[in-house]
Enzyme design. Sequence first.
Site, PDB file in Angstrom:
ATOM      1  N   CYS A 126      -7.387  -7.340 -13.879  1.00 37.99           N
ATOM      2  CA  CYS A 126      -7.536  -8.598 -14.600  1.00 37.99           C
ATOM      3  C   CYS A 126      -6.333  -9.490 -14.283  1.00 37.99           C
ATOM      4  CB  CYS A 126      -7.586  -8.281 -16.082  1.00 37.99           C
ATOM      5  SG  CYS A 126      -7.446  -9.734 -17.100  1.00 37.99           S
ATOM      6  N   ASN A 138      -4.045  -9.193  -1.511  1.00 35.49           N
ATOM      7  CA  ASN A 138      -4.926  -9.172  -0.351  1.00 35.49           C
ATOM      8  C   ASN A 138      -6.268  -9.734  -0.783  1.00 35.49           C
ATOM      9  OD1 ASN A 138      -5.355  -8.077   2.493  1.00 35.49           O
ATOM     10  ND2 ASN A 138      -7.150  -7.306   1.397  1.00 35.49           N
ATOM     11  N   GLU A 139      -6.689 -10.809  -0.132  1.00 35.01           N
ATOM     12  CA  GLU A 139      -8.008 -11.387  -0.411  1.00 35.01           C
ATOM     13  C   GLU A 139      -8.293 -11.470  -1.910  1.00 35.01           C
ATOM     14  OE1 GLU A 139     -10.844  -9.138   1.904  1.00 35.01           O
ATOM     15  OE2 GLU A 139     -10.414 -10.331   3.683  1.00 35.01           O
ATOM     16  N   CYS A 168     -12.810 -10.016 -19.873  1.00 34.37           N
ATOM     17  CA  CYS A 168     -12.206  -9.363 -21.050  1.00 34.37           C
ATOM     18  C   CYS A 168     -11.800 -10.403 -22.098  1.00 34.37           C
ATOM     19  CB  CYS A 168     -10.981  -8.546 -20.626  1.00 34.37           C
ATOM     20  SG  CYS A 168      -9.558  -9.565 -20.212  1.00 34.37           S
ATOM     21  N   GLU A 209      -6.562 -11.534   9.626  1.00 33.67           N
ATOM     22  CA  GLU A 209      -7.301 -10.326  10.022  1.00 33.67           C
ATOM     23  C   GLU A 209      -8.472 -10.724  10.906  1.00 33.67           C
ATOM     24  OE1 GLU A 209      -8.838  -8.056   6.744  1.00 33.67           O
ATOM     25  OE2 GLU A 209      -7.012  -8.290   5.578  1.00 33.67           O
ATOM     26  N   TRP A 218     -18.554  -2.778   7.700  1.00 36.62           N
ATOM     27  CA  TRP A 218     -19.323  -3.213   6.530  1.00 36.62           C
ATOM     28  C   TRP A 218     -20.487  -4.133   6.874  1.00 36.62           C
ATOM     29  CZ3 TRP A 218     -18.609  -8.481   6.302  1.00 36.62           C
ATOM     30  CH2 TRP A 218     -17.442  -8.993   6.886  1.00 36.62           C
ATOM     31  N   PHE A 253     -13.890   4.396  10.134  1.00 35.49           N
ATOM     32  CA  PHE A 253     -14.628   4.017  11.341  1.00 35.49           C
ATOM     33  C   PHE A 253     -14.616   2.509  11.578  1.00 35.49           C
ATOM     34  CE2 PHE A 253     -16.826   8.173  10.391  1.00 35.49           C
ATOM     35  CZ  PHE A 253     -16.134   8.866  11.380  1.00 35.49           C
TER      36      PHE A 253
HETATM   37  C1  GAL Z   1     -10.910  -7.256   4.718  1.00 39.38           C
HETATM   38  C2  GAL Z   1      -9.784  -6.600   3.930  1.00 39.38           C
HETATM   39  C3  GAL Z   1      -9.154  -5.477   4.726  1.00 39.38           C
HETATM   40  C4  GAL Z   1     -10.213  -4.577   5.301  1.00 39.38           C
HETATM   41  C5  GAL Z   1     -11.148  -5.415   6.136  1.00 39.38           C
HETATM   42  C6  GAL Z   1     -12.245  -4.633   6.812  1.00 39.38           C
HETATM   43  O1  GAL Z   1     -11.768  -7.979   3.897  1.00 39.38           O
HETATM   44  O2  GAL Z   1      -8.793  -7.533   3.613  1.00 39.38           O
HETATM   45  O3  GAL Z   1      -8.260  -4.772   3.890  1.00 39.38           O
HETATM   46  O4  GAL Z   1     -10.898  -3.949   4.265  1.00 39.38           O
HETATM   47  O5  GAL Z   1     -11.772  -6.358   5.313  1.00 39.38           O
HETATM   48  O6  GAL Z   1     -13.005  -5.467   7.641  1.00 39.38           O
END
Ligand code: GAL
Length: 674
Positions: free
Chosen positions: A111, A145-146, A153, A309, A317, A359
């Site tokens: 939070c 991070n992001e 709450c 990144e 993902w 991976f």
């Molecule tokens: C980003 C995140 C990273 C890692 C990455 C994977 O969104 O900041 O820590 O999870 O995705 O693609």
Amino acid sequence: MKLLHGGDYFPEQWQTQPETIKEDFAYFKQANINTVTVGMFAWSILEPEEDHFNFAWLDQVFDLAEENGIKVILGTPSGARPNWLASKYPDVLRVNSRLERNLFGGRHNHCFTSVNYRERVRIVNEKLAERYGQRESLLMWHLSNEYSGECHCEQCQSAFRHWLQEKYGTLEAVNQAYWNTFWSHTYTDWQQIHSPTEVGEMAVHALNLDWRRFVTDQTIDFYLHEKAALQRYSDDVPVTTNFMADTEHLIPFQALDYSKFSQVVDVVTWDCYPAWHNDWESEANLALKVGFINDLYRSLKEQPFLIMESSPSFVNWHDVNRPKRPGMHQLASMQLLAHGSDSVLYFQMRASKGSSEKFHGSVIGHVPPERNRVYQEVATLGQRMAELDGLVGSMKQSEVAVYYDWENDWALQDIQGFSKTGMHYHRTLHDHYRPFWQQDVNVDVITKNNAFEGYKLLIMPMVYLHSEDLLEKIQTFVKSGGTVVYTYLSGMANETDLVYEGGTLAGLQDLLGVIINETDVYYPSQTNQLLLGDATYQVHDYATVFERTSAEAMAYYGSDFYQGEAAVSVNHYGDGQAYYIGARTGDDFLATFYTDLLEQLNISSNSSTKTSQDVSVQTREAIDGTVYYFAMNFSNQLQSVELSPNLVDVSTGQEVETSLDLQAFEVKVLISKT
Ligand code: GAL
């Protein structure tokens, strides 16, 4: 100054194998890596018990970085809290919109209002700043991070009510702004106000908008809290956090208004993960989306940004996580530089051995670098980037701007009416950007915070939520000679999503020289026609029926009850002109329409002719006047493109022919001779 090449590195995961960390640095050096980003998820090793800190491992990372001439971007650990912290202070965990408190787990599960969370973050940040704030190799602070997500709450509810009190002053003002007599939703006590939730209120559009604004403000406030903790010991190092994009179409991240957030970061940084080699679009179409989002994030601060990144190959993902084919890494990374990035940083430098990201693509993977194609492609890119240090700080010069607004985006998503399945705001933005991308015309994608002066052409697709302040800026822009293009679904509602009397903001109708009477919509299989001279174009999804007051008609509808009425018009206003595109068309009409405007407004292109629109040429201009041309072939065939004379290939140092050949997926970087 160097372009940054490197990325997220997690030495905390390798404490039982210290030799691995040493080897990694040797591999980094070989691959021209000059930056590592560390610390983001390391709280449980930094502070294994409350108020007991362990910095030995991080000291070693700084030492190794310095020995190898590598800079460090230091992350604060607030993106994932340790178990002991959540056990001792349960209120740090988020409450979801069904009002259930989450269990410990995942990351981004805290939070931003929690007093306890803020206090523990302050302590750990101060410790980090005290210890590393003056290290020679510290390049930048990377907060959390992001940042993302929201909490429902009680602490957040009361902060939200306070936020509303500051904004509106009285409950009457809230009720009026929200149109609360509808369905008897009138508030009679501040305590009745609650965040939007599926187990309560979701239908009050202004409440939804205000909640999203509040979440943005609360996240920014948390960011500033983190920053203040660092600045006690380290106030001369730039501070940032990494932004994101949403979905495989790389649309602007929806949960936070980055036009606001960007004002408090020293440099915009973001995480770019296109699904290269997918099976639903060409590489060129995806490249266009990459171009658009980078043009937006660059324009937020009107300065170069950093890619914090990206994947050296695949992610973990997407539905299918396909490796980049040979050569694609260079092309894709150079495109980021071409649109204004001063870095190519990766997630991740070394793949983890366990858990969910093992991976995910990485510079050093499970297969050793010597036989790892990804590592070798990263090293090749590193060599090419080292030739481009002159690029650092250079900007794009654009005469065209496309307008985007987060609040408008949120309001469009809430609309209960018209064609909901045919709304397609992001697709429309891409459609209006496409003619410029295909013709190698630089574009800025701007928001209401940017200055509009200096552009020749400003395109305002689907600006449904339209304030009077924005209108004033547009009026000034057009009066002094600018050309603006509006589309259907524009200027209908104010900042709390109340519809303007008469259906459309009066001043906007005046600017466009039209009166809008009706918005027609089509089911997917239904169409109309737009007649322009001898040509006929298809209309789908949306068509506006309007009268002209002072505007001239340019194109007409071909059928239906408004057959023969204007579909596109232009109005002369001050020294400029205001176009209105009343209907949604395909790319064919937009290409014709914007090609004519480019010619009429004498807007220059980075190339003259080319064998395919899958070739993109983007430019950046350095302070000393040197222009960098990035000629990129997003097709799998040999292509050629005609550029200005006297360009030198940066890699060979040789002057090139004006007609340049590009092999499949090749990128060449050229500079103008100074
Ligand atoms: C980003 C995140 C990273 C890692 C990455 C994977 O969104 O900041 O820590 O999870 O995705 O693609």
